[in-house]
Structure formats: C-alpha cells, structure tokens
Write an enzyme that holds these catalytic residues in place. Structure first.
Site, mmCIF file in Angstrom:
data_model
loop_
_atom_site.group_PDB
_atom_site.id
_atom_site.type_symbol
_atom_site.label_atom_id
_atom_site.label_comp_id
_atom_site.label_asym_id
_atom_site.label_seq_id
_atom_site.Cartn_x
_atom_site.Cartn_y
_atom_site.Cartn_z
ATOM 1 N N GLU A 136 -7.349 0.397 15.153
ATOM 2 C CA GLU A 136 -7.586 -0.893 14.125
ATOM 3 C C GLU A 136 -7.162 -2.209 13.442
ATOM 4 O OE1 GLU A 136 -8.605 0.180 10.382
ATOM 5 O OE2 GLU A 136 -8.750 -1.574 9.076
ATOM 6 N N SER A 167 -10.949 -5.513 9.502
ATOM 7 C CA SER A 167 -11.779 -4.388 9.179
ATOM 8 C C SER A 167 -13.077 -5.362 8.590
ATOM 9 C CB SER A 167 -11.813 -3.999 8.318
ATOM 10 O OG SER A 167 -12.548 -3.145 7.809
ATOM 11 N N ARG A 222 0.933 -5.608 11.908
ATOM 12 C CA ARG A 222 0.262 -4.946 12.840
ATOM 13 C C ARG A 222 0.020 -5.529 14.106
ATOM 14 N NH1 ARG A 222 -4.438 -0.753 11.224
ATOM 15 N NH2 ARG A 222 -2.589 0.222 9.696
ATOM 16 N N ARG A 258 0.632 -0.898 -0.044
ATOM 17 C CA ARG A 258 -0.310 0.034 -0.102
ATOM 18 C C ARG A 258 0.911 0.926 -0.097
ATOM 19 N NH1 ARG A 258 -5.143 -1.795 3.520
ATOM 20 N NH2 ARG A 258 -5.537 -3.185 2.838
ATOM 21 N N ARG A 312 1.887 1.137 10.719
ATOM 22 C CA ARG A 312 1.651 1.540 8.961
ATOM 23 C C ARG A 312 3.112 1.780 8.673
ATOM 24 N NH1 ARG A 312 -2.882 4.160 8.108
ATOM 25 N NH2 ARG A 312 -3.294 4.927 9.869
HETATM 26 N N1 LIG Z 1 -0.911 0.402 5.888
HETATM 27 C C1 LIG Z 1 -0.964 -0.403 6.432
HETATM 28 N N2 LIG Z 1 0.438 -0.800 7.204
HETATM 29 C C2 LIG Z 1 0.225 -2.149 8.212
HETATM 30 N N3 LIG Z 1 -1.052 -3.037 8.260
HETATM 31 C C3 LIG Z 1 -2.040 -2.888 7.237
HETATM 32 C C4 LIG Z 1 -1.785 -1.934 6.803
HETATM 33 N N4 LIG Z 1 -3.246 -1.440 6.166
HETATM 34 C C5 LIG Z 1 -4.099 -2.818 6.401
HETATM 35 N N5 LIG Z 1 -2.621 -3.108 7.316
HETATM 36 C C6 LIG Z 1 -4.115 -4.169 8.216
HETATM 37 O O1 LIG Z 1 -4.420 -4.716 7.157
HETATM 38 C C7 LIG Z 1 -6.340 -4.707 7.608
HETATM 39 C C8 LIG Z 1 -7.466 -4.811 6.756
HETATM 40 O O2 LIG Z 1 -7.009 -3.573 5.955
HETATM 41 S S1 LIG Z 1 -8.427 -2.816 5.835
HETATM 42 O O3 LIG Z 1 -8.071 -2.134 4.558
HETATM 43 O O4 LIG Z 1 -8.819 -2.421 6.732
HETATM 44 N N6 LIG Z 1 -9.181 -4.181 4.991
HETATM 45 C C9 LIG Z 1 -9.317 -5.049 3.925
HETATM 46 O O5 LIG Z 1 -8.025 -4.985 3.231
HETATM 47 C C10 LIG Z 1 -10.332 -6.323 3.507
HETATM 48 N N7 LIG Z 1 -9.972 -6.653 2.620
HETATM 49 C C11 LIG Z 1 -10.560 -6.165 4.999
HETATM 50 O O6 LIG Z 1 -9.300 -7.869 5.601
HETATM 51 C C12 LIG Z 1 -6.222 -3.664 9.190
HETATM 52 O O7 LIG Z 1 -7.206 -4.031 9.698
HETATM 53 C C13 LIG Z 1 -4.840 -3.785 8.384
HETATM 54 O O8 LIG Z 1 -4.436 -4.712 10.135
#
Ligand SMILES: Nc1ncnc2c1ncn2[C@@H]1O[C@H](COS(=O)(=O)NC(=O)[C@@H](N)CO)[C@@H](O)[C@H]1O
Length: 427
Positions: A351, A354, A392, A262, A277
């Site tokens: 969080e 999700s 995370r 991401r 993050r």
């Molecule tokens: N940039 C990031 N760095 C670390 N963990 C992350 C990051 N972005 C998301 N996550 C983790 O990934 C989980 C799911 O990301 S989300 O965008 O919320 N949801 C999804 O991707 C859905 N597909 C359910 O998993 C978050 O709750 C968090 O635990």
C-alpha cells in the site's frame, strides 16, 4: 457519526454495518439510552412549561390580592424548580454518554464494498504496468539506499528511537522533489495548495474519526490540548469545524502538505527493515469538501483515485488498486480503495495510497455544513486520498528503477524537480 433519526429508523442497517466492520457497538443499548434522554428531556421541558404557567398565575393572584392562592402557587413553583435542579445534571450526563456512544457508530459501507475480515479479503480491481525483470541480483530498498548513501538509520535511531531514519543525499532531494511534483500536478488541476498545522486540537481528531478509537496511534503534547497529526486530513477537517459554507463555495479542493506522525501501536515487529513503517513521514494529501450528494461524492472519489494513478504512472511504477473490504476499511468509510505499488524485493504489491469517501460521517462529527440552493442547511460530504507519501513511495521507486550498475534511474517526470538529474549513481 450517523444521524440519530437515521439510526432509530434504520436500526437493522446500522447493526449490519457494525457487524460487517467488526465494530462491537451495542446499538440496542444506544437506542435504550436515547429513549431515556428523550423522556427525561420531555419531563424537564414540561416542568419548565408548568413553571412559566405558574409565574403567570402568581402575578394574577398577586393582582387579585389573593395571598393564600399566591403562596400556594409559589410553593408549587419551588417544588418544580427542585425537580428541575435534580433532573438537569442527570440529563446532561445521559446526553454526553449518548454522544460518546454515537461517536462509535460506523458508517454504512457502499454495497460495492467486498465483505471481509481484514486486508487479505481486499479485492484487486485493477492492475497497471509491467513488473520489471532483473538480469542481475536486484537489491531491496534498504541495501540500495545504503549503497547509494541515501539513508542513515543508526544515527537517527540514536536520536529518536526505533522506526526513525534520516534521508540523505539523493533520497533527501527525491522526497522534496516528490512533494513538489505532487503539489505541482494537483495545483495545475486547480486544487488549492495548503501547508497545514501538524499539531491539532482534540476536536480535529474527533472530526476526521481518529478519536476516540484511534487515539493510541497519536502522539500527545503533554499538558496541552494538542496532538501530532498522522495526516493533513485531520487538520483540514478541523479547519472547517462549526462553519456553514455557501453552496457556491463548494467544492473545496485541497492539495495539502504536512509532516505526519504515527505511533504505529500494535505493529511491533512488522515492516521493521528500512523506511516502510516509521513514526514520522511527509505526505501530500488530496482533500475534498463537496455538496451532500452521493453521485457527486462518487465522482470525486473517482477523480481523487485517477489523480493518484496519474502520479504513479508518471513515476513509471507498476501498481494495482484494491477495493478495501468491510473488515479493513474502518468506521468512517462508505467506500475505500487502496493503491498498492509493486515492491520487487518482496515480490508483492504494498500500500502506498488510500482513497476514501465518507458522505457526511466526518462532517457531522466536525459540524461542517453548507446552505444549499434552496437555502436549506445540510452537512457537507468529505473525501480524501493520498497524493504522495514519502519515504514509503521511495521503496517502489528505487527498487523498480535500479540498474545493473547499481545506479537508480530517475523517471522523466521527476527530473525537473531534481535539477535535471537522470540517475542516482554510486560515488
Ligand atoms: N507509519 C507509516 N510509515 C510510512 N508511511 C505511512 C505510514 N502510515 C501511512 N503511511 C503512508 O501514508 C499513506 C496514507 O495513510 S493512510 O492512513 O492509509 N490514509 C490517510 O492518511 C488518508 N488521509 C489518505 O492519505 C499510506 O498509504 C502510506 O503510503
């Protein structure tokens, strides 16, 4: 994506959904464009029908050796094909414009969704677990991981730039243990384990809703129609594009693993300490494709949430569940709950999971359908939830289980995946 007929006949509800989700789409303009497409389509179809009628008349005139009349019809035919040749490109262009606008139309949130602007308006609906009280100066995850030689950020940043990290020693093993633990628990529930591509084509991102609006969060592979996925949700949605499943094949229940990438655009300066993050992480994802029935979708939504709760409870982490508000849930969701684990060093819940359901909003974008018991072809419903996302999850795990001697207790449930190790101790 919503059905055009639904938008035409429920315009106010769609406008209200856009307002509640801070979505700037102009539904009136979309419907105006739709009317232009429909009328131009009719003109082209009429012209084609006249052409067919004319070709019969030309044959008839030829049969009657009526050259005069035949030439007259042929001239009319030429005019018609000129008109069609001029209208068709415009029609195609307007249809594409309408499609691009349709992709921006949000789903209708369930009435149980709290109305709000952003995450501050999310509503806590459940708390679980005792927050630990430390009789010693507790450390945050980054200090703990450094003391226990579980992380190397400096050298990772040298290699990959900001928001990079290396997990070392026990943290490297914990991450794989957690992935295995999640895969194990969900496979035992009958979910199909799957390890999916982390590179996917444009259509997969359109399918789950990441494109067009979330494109800035996605890494693109230069010169190819390939992008790095931020979640296995993208790849699994894309896998079923254009398929018509049989009713008896449903529900499809996947526990999917993929590295996730991401850009985190727009989060400059947020959560920059440690591994909260970052640009690359690993996640085990729950993904459901089920029949187009709201009650069935809600049942799966509840099951996916319960599955995640079971995992977090087995890790002995205090958490809460929040009902995500309209302004924070994003375009595609009908309903969304986040699970937030307690982070002692921040004295707040953060969080970690999700959970969302979409009805057929994703299925329309990816064109995933099924033939129901009466043989009618319908769009499926899709849902997803995090099972475990690491690193995370390591943050609450390490902080909540830290001991006075600087060690970290490994929860019972995880020990079989850590070769039986019970504590992470300083060397
Ligand atoms: N940039 C990031 N760095 C670390 N963990 C992350 C990051 N972005 C998301 N996550 C983790 O990934 C989980 C799911 O990301 S989300 O965008 O919320 N949801 C999804 O991707 C859905 N597909 C359910 O998993 C978050 O709750 C968090 O635990």
């Amino acid at each position: 994506m919503l059905d055009l007929t639904f938008i035409r006949t429920n315009t106010d509800a769609v406008k209200e959904a856009a307002r509640l989700k801070n979505n700037p789409i102009d539904i009136n303009a979309l419907l105006e464009l739709d009317r232009r497409v429909v009328s131009l389509q009719q003109e082209v179809e009429e012209a084609r029908a006249q052409q067919n009628a004319l070709s019969k008349k030309i044959q008839q005139a030829a049969k009657e050796k009526n050259v005069e009349l035949r030439n007259q019809y042929i001239a009319q035919g030429k005019q018609l094909s000129e008109a069609i040749k001029e209208k068709e490109p415009l029609l195609a262009q307007l249809q594409e414009e309408r499609y691009q606008q349709l992709l921006l139309v949000p789903n209708i949130p369930d009435p149980s969704t709290p109305v709000g602007k952003d995450e501050d308006d999310n509503v806590p609906i459940k708390y679980w677990g005792e927050k630990p009280t430390f009789e010693f100066p507790a450390l945050d995850h980054y200090d703990l991981m450094q003391k226990l030689e579980m992380v190397d950020i400096e050298r990772a940043v040298k290699v990959a730039g900001s928001r990079s990290y290396s997990l070392k020693g026990a943290a490297a093993r914990l991450e794989l243990a957690l992935m295995n633990f999640a895969f194990d628990r969900l496979s035992r529930k009958g979910y199909t384990p799957i390890i999916v591509p982390s590179m996917a084509r444009d259509f997969a991102f359109v399918g789950n809703g990441q494109f067009p609006k979330g494109r800035d969060q996605v890494y693109e592979i230069e010169g190819q129609d390939l992008f790095l996925v931020g979640t296995a949700e993208v790849s699994i949605t894309g896998m079923y594009k254009d398929e018509i499943l049989k009713a008896e094949e449903l529900p499809l229940t996947y526990v999917g693993y993929s590295p996730c990438f991401r850009q985190e655009a727009g989060t400059y300066g947020k959560d920059t300490r440690g591994v909260f993050r970052i640009h690359q992480f690993n996640k085990v994802e729950q993904y459901i494709i089920c029949e187009a029935d709201t009650a069935v979708s809600v049942q799966w939504f509840e099951e996916l949430e319960r599955n995640a709760e079971e995992l977090i409870q087995a890790l002995e982490l205090p958490y809460r569940i929040v009902n995500v508000c309209t302004g924070d849930m994003g375009d595609g969701k009908v309903g969304m709950h986040d699970i937030e684990c307690w982070v002692p060093s921040e004295n707040r819940y953060r969080e970690t999971h999700s959970c969302s359901y979409f009805h057929d909003w994703q299925a329309r974008r990816a064109n995933i359908r099924y033939r129901d018991a009466e043989g009618k072809v319908r769009f499926v419903h899709t849902l997803n939830n995090t099972a475990i996302a690491s690193p995370r999850i390591l943050i609450p795990l390490i902080e909540n289980h830290q001991q006075p001697d600087g060690s970290v207790r490994i929860p019972e449930a995880l020990r079989p995946y850590m070769g039986g190790q019970d504590y992470i101790r300083p060397r």
